[in-house]
Every structure is written in structure tokens, then in C-alpha cells.
Design a protein around this motif. Structure first.
Motif, PDB file in Angstrom:
ATOM      1  N   ASP A   1       3.249  -4.590   2.898  1.00 14.00           N
ATOM      2  CA  ASP A   1       2.307  -4.849   3.983  1.00 14.00           C
ATOM      3  C   ASP A   1       2.719  -6.072   4.794  1.00 14.00           C
ATOM      4  OD1 ASP A   1      -0.838  -3.453   3.484  1.00 14.00           O
ATOM      5  OD2 ASP A   1       0.870  -2.993   2.223  1.00 14.00           O
TER       6      ASP A   1
ATOM      7  N   GLU B   1      -5.900  -8.653   0.718  1.00 12.71           N
ATOM      8  CA  GLU B   1      -5.997  -7.203   0.869  1.00 12.71           C
ATOM      9  C   GLU B   1      -6.834  -6.832   2.096  1.00 12.71           C
ATOM     10  OE1 GLU B   1      -5.581  -5.439  -3.650  1.00 12.71           O
ATOM     11  OE2 GLU B   1      -7.527  -6.188  -3.004  1.00 12.71           O
TER      12      GLU B   1
ATOM     13  N   GLN C   1       0.811  -1.224   0.000  1.00 10.99           N
ATOM     14  CA  GLN C   1       0.000   0.000   0.000  1.00 10.99           C
ATOM     15  C   GLN C   1       0.841   1.269   0.000  1.00 10.99           C
ATOM     16  OE1 GLN C   1      -3.744   0.082   2.371  1.00 10.99           O
ATOM     17  NE2 GLN C   1      -2.972  -1.821   3.276  1.00 10.99           N
TER      18      GLN C   1
END
Length: 359
Positions: A60, A247, A46
Motif C-alpha cells: 500500500d 490501515e 492489501q
């Protein structure tokens, strides 16, 4: 009814009916989550700007730890040089201008995602390649933490040690295995560490993979992906979870806003000529109440089409939870009291507002 045939996550289930058995067979590994890491396949990144410090998150779910901060490494997400039939992403950890120093990646597992491993055994696997034989000593440690659950933000490395003959030392973490050189090659290889006993007192786990070599040249790099920590005495196939599910897990640790020119991120209202309250910012539930980070002058409050650059931006501590966060934007002047506004980044596509609940 249903009965289990087998003892592991790869159990086969059969349904018995009055007409016989085995009208349906199912592999439980299809539905059971095995990999305890949220982004072990390195598909989610991200952050648009990668860090240049020690013990900071980059991709991440992954921190970079380095002997020499700022110039010791360069980290990025790799989307081209990947294992055959492997992940769609990898982490690239390159040697920085300060070569001949050690650096690695650290991926923690929160307590709630490893609790069933306490007093049991776990196995670890990962795929790795190096760009040059100068990176000839790469090591891996499966770490456990027995102190306060999820209070693991500190640097896991106590001392990188001089040379290569002395093992690095850890802070409060302990290594379940005895790290040794895996002898990396310039081709993709999958390495396994199996049947590792986890303490019944463990409250967190982590994997640490690092370059232990000190005869490197700036630009030499490691590529690492398909990292999996799972329960059991042997490694099973890498869990291929849908990207949307990965995600969503990552959003519970980190949520990014911005990254697009003039992106509108949240709405609010002015309470004076210099203050606007905005929110809520959280997209989905986070693992803990987050903290905000941004460069205030890269953002603006827009009232009636006129952007006013921020001087400060802070979360309102009374209104911060796992599911909602309100913030207060302050400007030097130029707002009208009791008017609707929205918050946006001013221009740079790399400008981000980050909400972090990363452990």
C-alpha cells in the motif's frame, strides 16, 4: 491558559494556574502526525498478488518502478528480517530473472498531506539492508512535483540510463537532492537526508529508492522500511502510529474485497435475466472516486443459492463518489428478474476485487 515552549513539532506545552505553573507537560509530537507517507513502515499490504510490471502499486502506498518489467524484479512484503526495535514490516525488492537491471520503490505524498512543506524544509530517513554486496550502489531521491496537484500516476522515470556513471532522468518530477550511492551493507542501517528545501510551487512530494547496480544475480534483494518524510531540518524518531490508523489511511487509497474463498462482498438485485446491480462497495471515504479492477470470471452472482459466473463487471459511472460505488454485473443467462442477489468470489483465495484511488 496554555503556552508553547519551543518552535518545532516537539514543542513542550505547560499549563499555568493561579497556584503556579507546570501542572501538565505534553510533547506535541505525541499528537501531531509527522510522517507524510501513508505506509512508510510497510505494515499494510492489501494485495494478495504482487505485480510484475513497471510503475505499478504493490504494498500500500508504494509503486515499483523498473528498467525491465515482468522479469526485472520480484516484490513482496517481509515480516521476519526486520530492524531491531523497528517496524513490523518491510518491502523486499529482489532482482528478477533479468538481472543486471535497475529497479526501485516510489512512494508519493498527496498534495493535501504536504502543503505546509511548500517553501519550507523537509527531512527524509529510511532503514535498508541488502542480501549481498553485489547490490553495492543504492540511491535515493527526494522528489517534488510542481505540475497539477495529484496528477502523478505516470512513470516518474524518463530514462534509467545505461551503466552506473550517468544519473537517471525523471519525467515531470525534479530531485531536490543530488542522488549518490549510500553504500549499502548486509546489515540494517538507517540513512538520513536532512534539511532539504521544498519549492514554494511544489504540489506533491515523493521518495524514490532504487538499486543502481548492474552487476547483480537473480535473487539478490534489498529490504527497506521505516521510511519517513517530515517537516524540519533534522530527522526525528520514527512515528509509531497505531496499525488501525495506518490501515484507515491506506483504505482511502485502496480497498480490497475477496481474498477468502467464497467471500460475500455486496448485495444487490437483478434487473433482468442477465444483469444485476450491486453495491455499495466502499467501506470508508476514499481520497477520490475509485476505479474497479477484477477478473470477472473469478466472481459470481448468487441468486437463491445458485452461483452464476460473471461475464463482465463494471462500475456505474453515475453512481461513483468518494463515499459510495454501485456496480453492474452481467452474466450470460440464468438469473430471474427482480430478485435479491449477492456477489462473491468463486473459489481462489487470491481472487480480489480492488477499488483504487491511488494517485
Amino acid at each position: 491558559g496554555y503556552s508553547a515552549l519551543g518552535a518545532n513539532t516537539d514543542e513542550t506545552w505547560s499549563r499555568k494556574t493561579s497556584a503556579g505553573t507546570a501542572v501538565m507537560m505534553m510533547d506535541a509530537s505525541i499528537t501531531a502526525r509527522r510522517n507524510r507517507l501513508i505506509n512508510g513502515r510497510m505494515r499494510v499490504c492489501q494485495r494478495t498478488a504482487m505485480p510484475v510490471a513497471d510503475n505499478v502499486y504493490a504494498l500500500d502506498g508504494m509503486r515499483v518502478v523498473a528498467e525491465t518489467a515482468t522479469t526485472g524484479y520480484v516484490v513482496s512484503q517481509e515480516l521476519s528480517d526486520l530492524p531491531t526495535s523497528g517496524s513490523r514490516g518491510a518491502v523486499k525488492l529482489a532482482v528478477g530473472a533479468s538481472n543486471n537491471t535497475k529497479a526501485g520503490i516510489f512512494l508519493p505524498v498527496i498534495g493535501s498531506d504536504m502543503w505546509d512543506l511548500r517553501g519550507s524544509v523537509a527531512s527524509l530517513q529510511f532503514a535498508l539492508k541488502v542480501s549481498n554486496a553485489r547490490i553495492g550502489d543504492v540511491r535515493v531521491a527526494l522528489l517534488q512535483w510542481t505540475s497539477t496537484e495529484d496528477a502523478i500516476s505516470g512513470d516518474p522515470i524518463a530514462n534509467w540510463q545505461a551503466g552506473t556513471s550517468t544519473a537517471i532522468t525523471y519525467t515531470t518530477w525534479t530531485s531536490i537532492n543530488t542522488p549518490a550511492n549510500i553504500s549499502p551493507t548486509t546489515s540494517w542501517v538507517t540513512y538520513t537526508l536532512e534539511n532539504q528545501s521544498v519549492s514554494a510551487s511544489a504540489t506533491n512530494l515523493a521518495v524514490l529508492i532504487w538499486n543502481h547496480d548492474i552487476t547483480t544475480t537473480a535473487g539478490d534483494y534489498m529490504l527497506i522500511t521505516d521510511i519517513q518524510i517530515e517537516k524540519g531540518a533534522v530527522c526525528t524518531a520514527i512515528e509509531a502510529r497505531p496499525l488501525a490508523a495506518v490501515e484507515n489511511d491506506c483504505l482511502s487509497w485502496l480497498q480490497s474485497f475477496g481474498g477468502i474463498n467464497f467471500a460475500i462482498e455486496c448485495f444487490g438485485a437483478t434487473s433482468s435475466t442477465t444483469v444485476a446491480d450491486c453495491g455499495p462497495l466502499i467501506r470508508t471515504r476514499m481520497r477520490s472516486s475509485p476505479t474497479i479492477s477484477l477478473t470477472a470470471t473469478d466472481w459470481a452472482v448468487v441468486e437463491a443459492g445458485s452461483p452464476v459466473t460473471l461475464t463482465t463487471f463494471a462500475q456505474l459511472s453515475t453512481y461513483v463518489t468518494k463515499t459510495g460505488l454501485w456496480s453492474q454485473a452481467t452474466v450470460a443467462a440464468g438469473l430471474t428478474s427482480d430478485r435479491p442477489v449477492f456477489l462473491c468470489n468463486k473459489s481462489a483465495a487470491t481472487t480480489q476485487l480492488l477499488l483504487s484511488a491511488e494517485p
